[in-house]
Design a protein around this motif. Structure first.
Motif, PDB file in Angstrom:
ATOM      1  N   GLY A 173     -69.188 -71.205 -29.034  1.00 27.56           N
ATOM      2  CA  GLY A 173     -70.191 -70.658 -28.140  1.00 27.56           C
ATOM      3  C   GLY A 173     -70.491 -71.628 -27.022  1.00 27.56           C
ATOM      4  O   GLY A 173     -70.419 -72.850 -27.206  1.00 27.56           O
ATOM      5  N   LEU A 174     -70.808 -71.107 -25.849  1.00 26.79           N
ATOM      6  CA  LEU A 174     -71.123 -71.928 -24.688  1.00 26.79           C
ATOM      7  C   LEU A 174     -72.033 -71.139 -23.762  1.00 26.79           C
ATOM      8  O   LEU A 174     -71.696 -70.025 -23.350  1.00 26.79           O
ATOM      9  N   ASP A 175     -73.183 -71.714 -23.453  1.00 27.73           N
ATOM     10  CA  ASP A 175     -74.124 -71.088 -22.520  1.00 27.73           C
ATOM     11  C   ASP A 175     -74.426 -69.633 -22.880  1.00 27.73           C
ATOM     12  O   ASP A 175     -74.346 -68.726 -22.044  1.00 27.73           O
ATOM     13  N   ASN A 176     -74.728 -69.410 -24.144  1.00 30.98           N
ATOM     14  CA  ASN A 176     -75.106 -68.079 -24.645  1.00 30.98           C
ATOM     15  C   ASN A 176     -73.972 -67.063 -24.592  1.00 30.98           C
ATOM     16  O   ASN A 176     -74.202 -65.852 -24.619  1.00 30.98           O
ATOM     17  N   ARG A 188     -59.043 -75.008 -13.957  1.00 28.72           N
ATOM     18  CA  ARG A 188     -59.650 -76.336 -13.795  1.00 28.72           C
ATOM     19  C   ARG A 188     -60.647 -76.630 -14.911  1.00 28.72           C
ATOM     20  O   ARG A 188     -61.782 -77.070 -14.676  1.00 28.72           O
ATOM     21  N   LEU A 189     -60.193 -76.410 -16.133  1.00 38.93           N
ATOM     22  CA  LEU A 189     -61.017 -76.672 -17.307  1.00 38.93           C
ATOM     23  C   LEU A 189     -60.645 -78.021 -17.904  1.00 38.93           C
ATOM     24  O   LEU A 189     -59.611 -78.608 -17.562  1.00 38.93           O
ATOM     25  N   SER A 190     -61.475 -78.508 -18.814  1.00 35.52           N
ATOM     26  CA  SER A 190     -61.204 -79.792 -19.456  1.00 35.52           C
ATOM     27  C   SER A 190     -59.959 -79.676 -20.331  1.00 35.52           C
ATOM     28  O   SER A 190     -59.677 -78.616 -20.918  1.00 35.52           O
ATOM     29  N   LYS A 191     -59.187 -80.758 -20.439  1.00 38.41           N
ATOM     30  CA  LYS A 191     -57.917 -80.742 -21.153  1.00 38.41           C
ATOM     31  C   LYS A 191     -58.095 -80.440 -22.640  1.00 38.41           C
ATOM     32  O   LYS A 191     -57.170 -79.978 -23.295  1.00 38.41           O
ATOM     33  N   GLY A 192     -59.273 -80.714 -23.188  1.00 36.16           N
ATOM     34  CA  GLY A 192     -59.494 -80.496 -24.609  1.00 36.16           C
ATOM     35  C   GLY A 192     -59.878 -79.071 -24.974  1.00 36.16           C
ATOM     36  O   GLY A 192     -60.150 -78.781 -26.146  1.00 36.16           O
ATOM     37  N   SER A 193     -59.858 -78.164 -24.012  1.00 33.91           N
ATOM     38  CA  SER A 193     -60.265 -76.786 -24.282  1.00 33.91           C
ATOM     39  C   SER A 193     -59.274 -76.094 -25.216  1.00 33.91           C
ATOM     40  O   SER A 193     -58.065 -76.178 -25.014  1.00 33.91           O
ATOM     41  N   ASN A 194     -59.801 -75.401 -26.240  1.00 31.46           N
ATOM     42  CA  ASN A 194     -58.925 -74.615 -27.101  1.00 31.46           C
ATOM     43  C   ASN A 194     -58.905 -73.164 -26.615  1.00 31.46           C
ATOM     44  O   ASN A 194     -59.487 -72.832 -25.579  1.00 31.46           O
ATOM     45  N   ASP A 195     -58.236 -72.291 -27.354  1.00 34.10           N
ATOM     46  CA  ASP A 195     -58.072 -70.902 -26.918  1.00 34.10           C
ATOM     47  C   ASP A 195     -59.408 -70.182 -26.751  1.00 34.10           C
ATOM     48  O   ASP A 195     -59.617 -69.440 -25.777  1.00 34.10           O
ATOM     49  N   ALA A 196     -60.303 -70.381 -27.711  1.00 37.89           N
ATOM     50  CA  ALA A 196     -61.607 -69.715 -27.641  1.00 37.89           C
ATOM     51  C   ALA A 196     -62.444 -70.265 -26.504  1.00 37.89           C
ATOM     52  O   ALA A 196     -63.118 -69.512 -25.788  1.00 37.89           O
ATOM     53  N   MET A 197     -62.400 -71.583 -26.318  1.00 41.18           N
ATOM     54  CA  MET A 197     -63.157 -72.203 -25.230  1.00 41.18           C
ATOM     55  C   MET A 197     -62.637 -71.729 -23.882  1.00 41.18           C
ATOM     56  O   MET A 197     -63.408 -71.441 -22.966  1.00 41.18           O
ATOM     57  N   PHE A 198     -61.306 -71.633 -23.758  1.00 40.55           N
ATOM     58  CA  PHE A 198     -60.741 -71.125 -22.503  1.00 40.55           C
ATOM     59  C   PHE A 198     -61.212 -69.701 -22.246  1.00 40.55           C
ATOM     60  O   PHE A 198     -61.574 -69.347 -21.116  1.00 40.55           O
ATOM     61  N   THR A 199     -61.187 -68.861 -23.281  1.00 40.19           N
ATOM     62  CA  THR A 199     -61.576 -67.455 -23.109  1.00 40.19           C
ATOM     63  C   THR A 199     -63.015 -67.346 -22.625  1.00 40.19           C
ATOM     64  O   THR A 199     -63.319 -66.544 -21.737  1.00 40.19           O
ATOM     65  N   ILE A 200     -63.901 -68.161 -23.184  1.00 45.65           N
ATOM     66  CA  ILE A 200     -65.295 -68.167 -22.740  1.00 45.65           C
ATOM     67  C   ILE A 200     -65.402 -68.657 -21.304  1.00 45.65           C
ATOM     68  O   ILE A 200     -66.091 -68.059 -20.468  1.00 45.65           O
ATOM     69  N   GLU A 201     -64.726 -69.761 -21.009  1.00 43.69           N
ATOM     70  CA  GLU A 201     -64.802 -70.339 -19.661  1.00 43.69           C
ATOM     71  C   GLU A 201     -64.237 -69.369 -18.622  1.00 43.69           C
ATOM     72  O   GLU A 201     -64.790 -69.218 -17.532  1.00 43.69           O
ATOM     73  N   LYS A 229     -76.724 -63.402 -22.878  1.00 48.30           N
ATOM     74  CA  LYS A 229     -77.568 -63.386 -21.687  1.00 48.30           C
ATOM     75  C   LYS A 229     -77.628 -61.996 -21.079  1.00 48.30           C
ATOM     76  O   LYS A 229     -78.696 -61.501 -20.693  1.00 48.30           O
ATOM     77  N   ASN A 230     -76.468 -61.338 -21.017  1.00 46.86           N
ATOM     78  CA  ASN A 230     -76.386 -60.016 -20.386  1.00 46.86           C
ATOM     79  C   ASN A 230     -76.313 -58.873 -21.384  1.00 46.86           C
ATOM     80  O   ASN A 230     -76.306 -57.702 -20.978  1.00 46.86           O
ATOM     81  N   GLY A 231     -76.221 -59.210 -22.682  1.00 46.41           N
ATOM     82  CA  GLY A 231     -76.065 -58.166 -23.686  1.00 46.41           C
ATOM     83  C   GLY A 231     -74.748 -57.421 -23.539  1.00 46.41           C
ATOM     84  O   GLY A 231     -74.658 -56.216 -23.780  1.00 46.41           O
ATOM     85  N   THR A 232     -73.681 -58.158 -23.174  1.00 39.75           N
ATOM     86  CA  THR A 232     -72.377 -57.561 -22.898  1.00 39.75           C
ATOM     87  C   THR A 232     -71.380 -57.881 -24.005  1.00 39.75           C
ATOM     88  O   THR A 232     -71.315 -59.013 -24.486  1.00 39.75           O
ATOM     89  N   ILE A 233     -70.589 -56.879 -24.386  1.00 40.93           N
ATOM     90  CA  ILE A 233     -69.515 -57.060 -25.359  1.00 40.93           C
ATOM     91  C   ILE A 233     -68.188 -56.855 -24.665  1.00 40.93           C
ATOM     92  O   ILE A 233     -68.017 -55.911 -23.882  1.00 40.93           O
TER      93      ILE A 233
END
Length: 254
Positions: free
Chosen positions: A74-77, A97-110, A142-146
């Motif tokens: 999770g990141l920023d709600n 332009r994400l951090s090199k340590g980002s995994n698949d889930a982190m990338f998807t959120i970003e 934050k937006n109640g979006t799925i």
């Protein structure tokens, strides 16, 4: 992985709800019963998160050896349950332009957050850039979006159904969905995405409509629906301008 969303947040395709569920010998469950069933399968490692009365996410690391790993973050709600893996993750990290340590889930959120707020690309174009076997569920508190998507090959099993109170249930466990939703469930269609504000569409063929085909189980009973691209149909295409160009607003008819 388990996600449950109340009807106040999401309006699923009506074809997913089978009238045969009313006559089934196995009754569908309420959300708290589904969660209890999920947590009891791995009480030492499973965890859950409730977002008021409208949304619930639960996750349990798989104990089975598999080339398709899962992760939750999770990141920023914004929360993401991700199954599978992206072959071009390193390239995507550089592109966004994400951090090199980002995994698949982190990338998807970003990627979701960046495109929701500032991006010029529609969701179908973003998903076409993902190379690999994947399925994910994003909940934007934050937006109640799925936002839900599955790869075009259907390598990762993802299922959805309707609970006893009309809530939408999503899981990578067919057994859990079947036990929870009686006859009102189906595989989530491969190569497709679902947005709580805009419904279900094919990101492989964003200009085509989807057609619901009734599913019949081994007992000859209608069991939800399979959604296929209707090659004879065509959506009207309107130009994307201003804020209507971003991912959160949705595909070619935004």
């Amino acid at each position: 992985m388990l996600a449950i969303f109340k009807r106040s947040l999401v309006d699923p395709p009506k074809e997913l709800n089978s009238p045969a569920s009313m006559d089934s010998s196995t009754n569908s469950m309420l959300p708290n019963e589904i969660l209890h069933h999920f947590m009891s399968c791995d009480p030492s490692n499973a965890f859950s998160m409730n977002f008021g009365n409208d949304a619930l996410l639960a996750y349990s690391p798989s104990k089975k050896p598999s080339v398709h790993h899962g992760m939750f973050c999770g990141l920023d709600n914004i929360y993401c349950a991700f199954m599978g893996g992206l072959n071009n993750l390193s390239q995507l990290i550089k592109q966004y332009r994400l951090s090199k340590g980002s995994n698949d889930a982190m990338f998807t959120i970003e990627a979701y957050r960046t495109l929701r707020d500032r991006g010029p690309y529609p969701a179908d174009q973003v998903l076409k850039e993902l190379d690999g076997s994947f399925a994910f569920v994003i909940y934007d508190d934050k937006n109640g979006t799925i936002f839900v998507a599955s790869d075009s090959n259907g390598d990762i099993g993802l299922f959805w159904g309707i609970a006893a109170d009309g809530s939408v249930v999503i899981s990578d466990s067919k057994e859990l969905i079947k036990a929870s939703c009686a006859k009102s469930f189906a595989p989530f269609p491969s190569g497709c995405m679902f947005h709580s504000g805009h419904g279900l569409m094919s990101y492989e063929h964003p200009n085509r409509k989807l057609k619901a085909m009734p599913r019949v189980d081994s007992e000859g009973v209608m069991c939800g629906a399979t959604f296929l691209v209707d090659s004879q149909s065509r959506k009207s295409i309107m130009p994307r301008v201003g804020s209507e160009a971003n991912w959160a607003v949705w595909g070619p008819q935004a």
